[in-house]
Design a protein around this motif. Structure first.
Motif, mmCIF file in Angstrom:
data_model
loop_
_atom_site.group_PDB
_atom_site.id
_atom_site.type_symbol
_atom_site.label_atom_id
_atom_site.label_comp_id
_atom_site.label_asym_id
_atom_site.label_seq_id
_atom_site.Cartn_x
_atom_site.Cartn_y
_atom_site.Cartn_z
ATOM 1 N N ILE A 196 0.843 -1.200 0.000
ATOM 2 C CA ILE A 196 0.000 0.000 0.000
ATOM 3 C C ILE A 196 0.881 1.254 0.000
ATOM 4 O O ILE A 196 0.646 2.200 -0.763
ATOM 5 C CB ILE A 196 -0.953 0.004 1.215
ATOM 6 N N LYS A 220 -7.684 -2.440 7.227
ATOM 7 C CA LYS A 220 -7.928 -3.865 6.984
ATOM 8 C C LYS A 220 -6.673 -4.708 7.181
ATOM 9 O O LYS A 220 -6.768 -5.925 7.322
ATOM 10 C CB LYS A 220 -8.460 -4.067 5.566
ATOM 11 N N ASP A 272 -8.115 0.609 3.575
ATOM 12 C CA ASP A 272 -7.209 -0.488 3.237
ATOM 13 C C ASP A 272 -6.133 -0.683 4.307
ATOM 14 O O ASP A 272 -5.792 -1.806 4.657
ATOM 15 C CB ASP A 272 -6.551 -0.255 1.876
ATOM 16 N N GLU A 305 -10.613 5.433 0.883
ATOM 17 C CA GLU A 305 -10.330 4.050 0.487
ATOM 18 C C GLU A 305 -8.941 3.623 0.961
ATOM 19 O O GLU A 305 -8.753 2.513 1.472
ATOM 20 C CB GLU A 305 -10.440 3.910 -1.032
#
Length: 135
Positions: A70, A115, A112, A108
């Motif tokens: 990420i 998560k 992420d 978003e």
């Protein structure tokens, strides 16, 4: 004998430790502010806080590979601000995402990052070896 038993009571030991800690804090952080203003360094990049949302529990696992992916894909710095095994209440802050040169800190992206964190009812030794050593 009463003096000996009184001096080893838990409450007396805790009070002694607390008094010692206050003395150390007083020496290290005096009440008077410094004469010169502190240099805060260069301006910080934009940042977003990542929380655990409506979940709660002990920080049991962090997907480090996922966070690296990420961070690379979005040109951001991700800082996990909790220790493994630490309990996080609902809405507890778990990470901070800081923007790179041209990064957009979207909802978003923040989701992420959230998560990539696993919470559990109890601690485990998988990524928390300190728990195993204390047990």
């Amino acid at each position: 004998i009463q003096h000996i038993t009184n001096s080893i009571r838990v409450s007396q030991v805790v009070l002694g430790t607390a008094d010692e800690a206050r003395d150390v804090v007083g020496r290290l952080y005096p009440q008077e502010p410094p004469d010169e203003p502190a240099d805060d360094g260069p301006p910080r990049p934009a940042a977003r806080t990542v929380t655990v949302g409506d979940r709660s529990g002990h920080l049991r696992e962090v997907d480090l590979d996922g966070l690296l992916r990420i961070a690379a894909e979005h040109d951001v710095l991700i800082e996990v601000v909790r220790q493994m095994g630490e309990f996080l209440p609902e809405g507890g802050r778990v990470a901070v995402v800081r923007a790179g040169s041209h990064a957009a800190l979207t909802d978003e992206l923040v989701e992420d990052v959230g998560k990539a964190v696993v919470l559990a009812r109890e601690r485990g030794v998988g990524q928390d070896p300190a728990f195993g050593l204390r047990k």
